[in-house]
Design an enzyme around this catalytic site. Structure first.
Site, PDB file in Angstrom:
ATOM      1  N   LYS A   1       6.989  -0.451   6.877  1.00  0.00           N
ATOM      2  CA  LYS A   1       6.468   0.842   6.407  1.00  0.00           C
ATOM      3  C   LYS A   1       7.583   1.875   6.488  1.00  0.00           C
ATOM      4  O   LYS A   1       8.220   2.011   7.533  1.00  0.00           O
ATOM      5  CB  LYS A   1       5.281   1.284   7.273  1.00  0.00           C
ATOM      6  CG  LYS A   1       4.567   2.509   6.723  1.00  0.00           C
ATOM      7  CD  LYS A   1       3.567   3.076   7.705  1.00  0.00           C
ATOM      8  CE  LYS A   1       2.167   2.684   7.384  1.00  0.00           C
ATOM      9  NZ  LYS A   1       1.149   3.408   8.174  1.00  0.00           N
TER      10      LYS A   1
ATOM     11  N   GLY B   1       0.832  -1.200   0.000  1.00  0.00           N
ATOM     12  CA  GLY B   1       0.000   0.000   0.000  1.00  0.00           C
ATOM     13  C   GLY B   1       0.859   1.240   0.000  1.00  0.00           C
ATOM     14  O   GLY B   1       2.045   1.206   0.361  1.00  0.00           O
ATOM     15  N   GLU B   2       0.247   2.322  -0.436  1.00  0.00           N
ATOM     16  CA  GLU B   2       0.974   3.585  -0.414  1.00  0.00           C
ATOM     17  C   GLU B   2      -0.003   4.683  -0.036  1.00  0.00           C
ATOM     18  O   GLU B   2      -1.014   4.891  -0.722  1.00  0.00           O
ATOM     19  CB  GLU B   2       1.587   3.867  -1.798  1.00  0.00           C
ATOM     20  CG  GLU B   2       2.426   5.116  -1.780  1.00  0.00           C
ATOM     21  CD  GLU B   2       3.338   5.235  -3.006  1.00  0.00           C
ATOM     22  OE1 GLU B   2       3.254   4.373  -3.891  1.00  0.00           O
ATOM     23  OE2 GLU B   2       4.119   6.192  -3.037  1.00  0.00           O
ATOM     24  N   GLY B   3       0.247   5.325   1.069  1.00  0.00           N
ATOM     25  CA  GLY B   3      -0.637   6.409   1.495  1.00  0.00           C
ATOM     26  C   GLY B   3       0.109   7.725   1.390  1.00  0.00           C
ATOM     27  O   GLY B   3       1.232   7.781   0.873  1.00  0.00           O
TER      28      GLY B   3
ATOM     29  N   ASP C   1      -9.050   6.919  12.943  1.00  0.00           N
ATOM     30  CA  ASP C   1      -9.169   6.563  11.530  1.00  0.00           C
ATOM     31  C   ASP C   1      -9.689   5.128  11.418  1.00  0.00           C
ATOM     32  O   ASP C   1      -9.164   4.323  10.644  1.00  0.00           O
ATOM     33  CB  ASP C   1      -7.797   6.716  10.862  1.00  0.00           C
ATOM     34  CG  ASP C   1      -7.918   6.818   9.342  1.00  0.00           C
ATOM     35  OD1 ASP C   1      -9.042   7.027   8.846  1.00  0.00           O
ATOM     36  OD2 ASP C   1      -6.882   6.672   8.653  1.00  0.00           O
TER      37      ASP C   1
ATOM     38  N   VAL D   1       4.165   0.934   2.139  1.00  0.00           N
ATOM     39  CA  VAL D   1       4.200  -0.309   2.919  1.00  0.00           C
ATOM     40  C   VAL D   1       4.614  -1.468   2.011  1.00  0.00           C
ATOM     41  O   VAL D   1       4.081  -1.621   0.904  1.00  0.00           O
ATOM     42  CB  VAL D   1       2.813  -0.601   3.536  1.00  0.00           C
ATOM     43  CG1 VAL D   1       2.853  -1.840   4.414  1.00  0.00           C
ATOM     44  CG2 VAL D   1       2.316   0.597   4.335  1.00  0.00           C
TER      45      VAL D   1
ATOM     46  N   PHE E   1       1.366   9.304   3.706  1.00  0.00           N
ATOM     47  CA  PHE E   1       2.450   9.433   4.695  1.00  0.00           C
ATOM     48  C   PHE E   1       3.450   8.288   4.684  1.00  0.00           C
ATOM     49  O   PHE E   1       4.291   8.199   5.559  1.00  0.00           O
ATOM     50  CB  PHE E   1       1.841   9.572   6.094  1.00  0.00           C
ATOM     51  CG  PHE E   1       0.825  10.651   6.171  1.00  0.00           C
ATOM     52  CD1 PHE E   1       1.201  11.978   6.021  1.00  0.00           C
ATOM     53  CD2 PHE E   1      -0.515  10.360   6.358  1.00  0.00           C
ATOM     54  CE1 PHE E   1       0.261  12.990   6.069  1.00  0.00           C
ATOM     55  CE2 PHE E   1      -1.464  11.366   6.406  1.00  0.00           C
ATOM     56  CZ  PHE E   1      -1.083  12.687   6.251  1.00  0.00           C
ATOM     57  N   GLY E   2       3.364   7.383   3.722  1.00  0.00           N
ATOM     58  CA  GLY E   2       4.350   6.313   3.686  1.00  0.00           C
ATOM     59  C   GLY E   2       4.023   5.218   2.688  1.00  0.00           C
ATOM     60  O   GLY E   2       2.953   5.189   2.092  1.00  0.00           O
TER      61      GLY E   2
HETATM   62  N1  LIG Z   1       0.731  -6.102   9.881  1.00  0.00           N
HETATM   63  C1  LIG Z   1       0.253  -6.186   8.648  1.00  0.00           C
HETATM   64  N2  LIG Z   1       0.047  -7.395   8.107  1.00  0.00           N
HETATM   65  C2  LIG Z   1      -0.419  -7.516   6.852  1.00  0.00           C
HETATM   66  N3  LIG Z   1      -0.693  -6.481   6.050  1.00  0.00           N
HETATM   67  C3  LIG Z   1      -0.507  -5.256   6.522  1.00  0.00           C
HETATM   68  C4  LIG Z   1      -0.017  -5.037   7.849  1.00  0.00           C
HETATM   69  N4  LIG Z   1       0.077  -3.724   8.034  1.00  0.00           N
HETATM   70  C5  LIG Z   1      -0.338  -3.146   6.901  1.00  0.00           C
HETATM   71  N5  LIG Z   1      -0.690  -4.044   5.983  1.00  0.00           N
HETATM   72  C6  LIG Z   1      -1.195  -3.802   4.625  1.00  0.00           C
HETATM   73  O1  LIG Z   1      -0.652  -2.582   4.155  1.00  0.00           O
HETATM   74  C7  LIG Z   1      -1.681  -1.705   3.756  1.00  0.00           C
HETATM   75  C8  LIG Z   1      -1.307  -0.280   4.096  1.00  0.00           C
HETATM   76  O2  LIG Z   1      -1.094  -0.180   5.487  1.00  0.00           O
HETATM   77  P1  LIG Z   1      -1.402   1.165   6.291  1.00  0.00           P
HETATM   78  O3  LIG Z   1      -2.835   1.472   6.209  1.00  0.00           O
HETATM   79  O4  LIG Z   1      -0.811   1.036   7.633  1.00  0.00           O
HETATM   80  O5  LIG Z   1      -0.550   2.206   5.437  1.00  0.00           O
HETATM   81  P2  LIG Z   1      -0.823   3.704   5.063  1.00  0.00           P
HETATM   82  O6  LIG Z   1       0.395   4.204   4.379  1.00  0.00           O
HETATM   83  O7  LIG Z   1      -1.266   4.436   6.245  1.00  0.00           O
HETATM   84  O8  LIG Z   1      -2.001   3.549   4.043  1.00  0.00           O
HETATM   85  P3  LIG Z   1      -3.273   4.491   3.921  1.00  0.00           P
HETATM   86  O9  LIG Z   1      -2.780   5.898   3.931  1.00  0.00           O
HETATM   87  O10 LIG Z   1      -3.863   4.040   2.621  1.00  0.00           O
HETATM   88  O11 LIG Z   1      -4.151   4.164   5.107  1.00  0.00           O
HETATM   89  C9  LIG Z   1      -2.919  -2.179   4.472  1.00  0.00           C
HETATM   90  O12 LIG Z   1      -4.085  -1.889   3.765  1.00  0.00           O
HETATM   91  C10 LIG Z   1      -2.700  -3.671   4.586  1.00  0.00           C
HETATM   92  O13 LIG Z   1      -3.178  -4.312   3.455  1.00  0.00           O
END
Ligand SMILES: Nc1ncnc2c1ncn2[C@@H]1O[C@H](COP(=O)(O)OP(=O)(O)OP(=O)(O)O)[C@@H](O)[C@H]1O
Length: 616
Positions: free
Chosen positions: A199, A172-174, A311, A179, A176-177
């Site tokens: 992340k 994933g990519e938000g 959130d 993953v 703020f980071g």
């Molecule tokens: N511990 C974990 N185990 C498995 N998958 C995970 C885990 N943590 C995160 N992910 C996967 O990574 C994705 C992105 O994680 P996360 O929401 O923490 O990132 P983000 O950068 O904040 O994304 P967003 O801004 O879209 O919310 C999640 O939707 C999930 O699919």
């Protein structure tokens, strides 16, 4: 009659001890020799005996001929004494109930006090102080967590460096980071470490590390299993926070809800096998109950430790294949109300689809968090004033709705629902009345599901999705709701019914209740019976005294109480704003390790030196 000096040991009784009657005031302002009307100077050169714990304070020779010196001297002793009494619940009461003043002449013949006289007001005070320290978000457990547990944990947990990982698929990519799924370059024991999630985050990574570490120590089962977080600085990319979790599973609740098989797909994952019992509302209801219970359990864990997620949405709820439960992820927007981290009342990072109508977890009248010690000391008060956890409860309520009504699972469906609900002033019953008559088959099925067992699901849902945060249930209260008793409403035991009544009572709007009581008092009120007259009622309604109305005791009391309340809030706000004006740094980010190992050794030596000095 004059007595020989060696025989005379004069006792004084201070006026201070009216503490019991006055609360915690320390009113040491004059001494008087008990049972005597003789002037103070009469006792010069004698031994002054005041109640105290240390021998040096117990007895001292009076050398000054100035009565003022005498008073100051005794007042100092009493001050120490009163502070001691306040905390050990000793000696708070009327003068002669807590100290043996005895006879002026034969004082030395009195039995020595053992110094530990437990009085009721003292015990109540001590209990009050203890309850405050343990009230949510928990000042005392927080102190223990931050200064002891955090240190000990840091010494023993495994650490990682950038070069330890091999990057895999991007998850994933938000904003703020990014993953990634990663594995360890050198797998010392592949089974133990398994797959990991990494992340790489920008500035909010620091907050996320703090929150994840807090959660791991306080309620590890609520969130994804966090392993390590550190700051990685490179000349090319600057500062980047790296966060490492155990890989929990492939699917989030959002992925599962978008499948046509929902909720049966979740049942298979939770039980580990495909069920062959007939499909239907009852079975779907049971699966949704299980998901809601797991979500509320995770939220309760976070809220009990003073963390508000802010959130909560299906995308941030992951199914953990290891424990077969749902866990919360993405603590980047969370606020730690125990020490005020990431709590900025006028700023928000929320997803509008799931956000509660108040949008802020704290009243915008509440100033930003001050320095950590002040924020910590005030945290139980601020928590009770704002109930910030109810923000997450609203989001959880929307997830409940989405599970019951498939039409709301898409973005457009949810946005449309939010608009309708807003038009109904966030009253779910009103929304139901407006949509039910022309409802589609799917929508009607959702209502049917929530109406099972006498509508107990609908009742829980409406207690979560409400306009006023104060009227929403807490995660703990929701977990105790009879909706989660397998047998349903019809077969509730007497105790469960009682619990339900209690739950309903706690859901009332007490602003309305206060008005109702006032009116009741007015109706029954004649001066003779002690109720309010119409004129007094009018005054109470208006609350603020107007013009030169004739004062009545009730009106005056109410006006004074309001004035005092406003003054307290104003003073609190002003002092906190003042504190905020001082430049604040991310003091807590010092806790986040940097890449090199040196810090670990510094911490280790610091910890052992501390233990050594403590021992010595
Ligand atoms: N511990 C974990 N185990 C498995 N998958 C995970 C885990 N943590 C995160 N992910 C996967 O990574 C994705 C992105 O994680 P996360 O929401 O923490 O990132 P983000 O950068 O904040 O994304 P967003 O801004 O879209 O919310 C999640 O939707 C999930 O699919």
């Amino acid at each position: 009659m004059e007595l020989a000096p060696h025989k005379v040991e004069t006792s004084f009784c201070s006026d201070m001890a009216t503490v019991g009657a006055r609360g915690i005031g320390i009113g040491v302002n004059k001494l008087h020799p008990h049972n005597s009307s003789k002037p103070t100077s009469r006792f010069l050169g004698k031994r002054l005996r005041i109640k105290s714990t240390s021998e040096s304070q117990r007895s001292a020779r009076i050398t000054s001929s100035n009565p003022k010196t005498l008073l100051v001297f005794a007042a100092g002793g009493e001050l120490i004494n009163a502070a001691h009494d306040l905390f050990v619940g000793v000696g708070v009461g009327l003068p002669c109930t807590v100290m043996e003043c005895g006879d002026i002449i034969y004082r030395s013949t009195l039995p020595k006090s053992n110094g530990l006289t437990l009085t009721t007001p003292g015990a109540v005070l001590a209990l009050g102080a203890l309850s405050y320290l343990w009230a949510t978000p928990g000042v005392a457990p927080g102190f223990f967590d931050m200064f002891i547990l955090a240190f000990v944990e840091r010494l023993f947990r495994p650490t990682y460096r950038k070069d330890d990982f091999v990057l895999g698929k991007k998850l994933g990519e938000g904003a703020f980071g990014v993953v990634y799924r990663v594995s360890l370059a050198k797998k010392p024991s592949s089974k133990k470490d398994g797959d990991l999630v990494l992340k790489k985050a920008t500035e909010y990574g620091a907050v996320e590390i703090w929150m994840n570490e807090r959660v791991r120590r306080a309620c590890a089962n609520s969130c994804a299993d966090f392993l390590y977080g550190f700051l990685e600085t490179s000349p090319k990319k600057g500062a980047e926070y790296w966060l490492l979790w155990r890989f929990e599973g492939e699917a989030t609740l959002s992925d599962l809800m978008l499948s046509k098989e929902f909720p049966y797909n979740v049942e298979t994952m939770i039980t580990g096998k495909v069920q062959d019992s007939p499909k239907g509302l009852e079975r779907e209801n049971r699966i949704i109950q299980t998901i809601m219970r797991q979500l509320l359990f995770a939220l309760d864990g976070l809220h009990s430790t003073g963390i508000v997620h802010r959130d909560i949405k299906p995308q941030n709820i992951i199914f953990s294949e290891g424990s077969r439960t749902f866990k919360i992820i993405d603590l980047g927007a969370a606020a730690d109300l125990r020490v005020g981290i990431n709590y900025i009342p006028k700023e928000f990072l929320l997803d509008p689809r799931y956000a509660a109508p108040e949008q802020y977890i704290m009243s915008t009248q509440t100033p930003s968090a001050p320095s950590a010690p002040v924020a910590t000391a005030l945290s139980p008060v601020l928590w009770q004033m704002n109930l910030p956890d109810r923000f997450d409860i609203y989001s959880a309520g929307l997830i409940f709705l989405q599970m019951a009504f498939p039409a709301l699972r898409t973005d457009s469906g949810l946005i449309q629902f939010n608009r309708q609900l807003k038009r109904c002033d966030y009253d779910l019953d009103a929304w139901r009345k407006s949509v039910e008559p022309r409802a589609s088959l799917e929508l009607r099925r959702g209502f049917e599901l929530l109406d099972l067992d006498g509508g107990i699901g609908w009742e829980l849902l409406t207690s979560m999705v409400r306009y006023k945060a104060r009227q929403r249930t807490s995660a703990k209260a929701a977990l105790a709701h009879p909706y989660f008793d397998r047998e349903g409403l019809l077969v509730l035991s007497f105790m469960q019914k009682l619990r339900l009544q209690f739950f309903r009572a706690t859901q009332q709007d007490y602003g309305e209740a206060a008005k109702w009581i006032i009116q009741l008092m007015a109706k029954s009120g004649t001066k003779k019976e002690g109720g309010f007259t119409e004129a007094q009622l009018q005054d109470l309604r208006e609350i603020q005294p107007k013009g030169k109305k004739k004062a009545s005791p009730q009106r005056n009391a109410l006006a004074s109480a309001l004035r005092l309340q406003r003054k307290v809030i104003r003073t609190l706000n002003e002092s906190m704003d003042e504190l905020n004006q001082r430049r604040k740094s991310l003091w807590w980010s010092r806790w986040i390790p940097e890449r090199n190992e040196v810090r670990k050794y510094i911490y280790t030596s610091f910890f052992f030196s501390f233990l050594f000095f403590f021992y010595v």
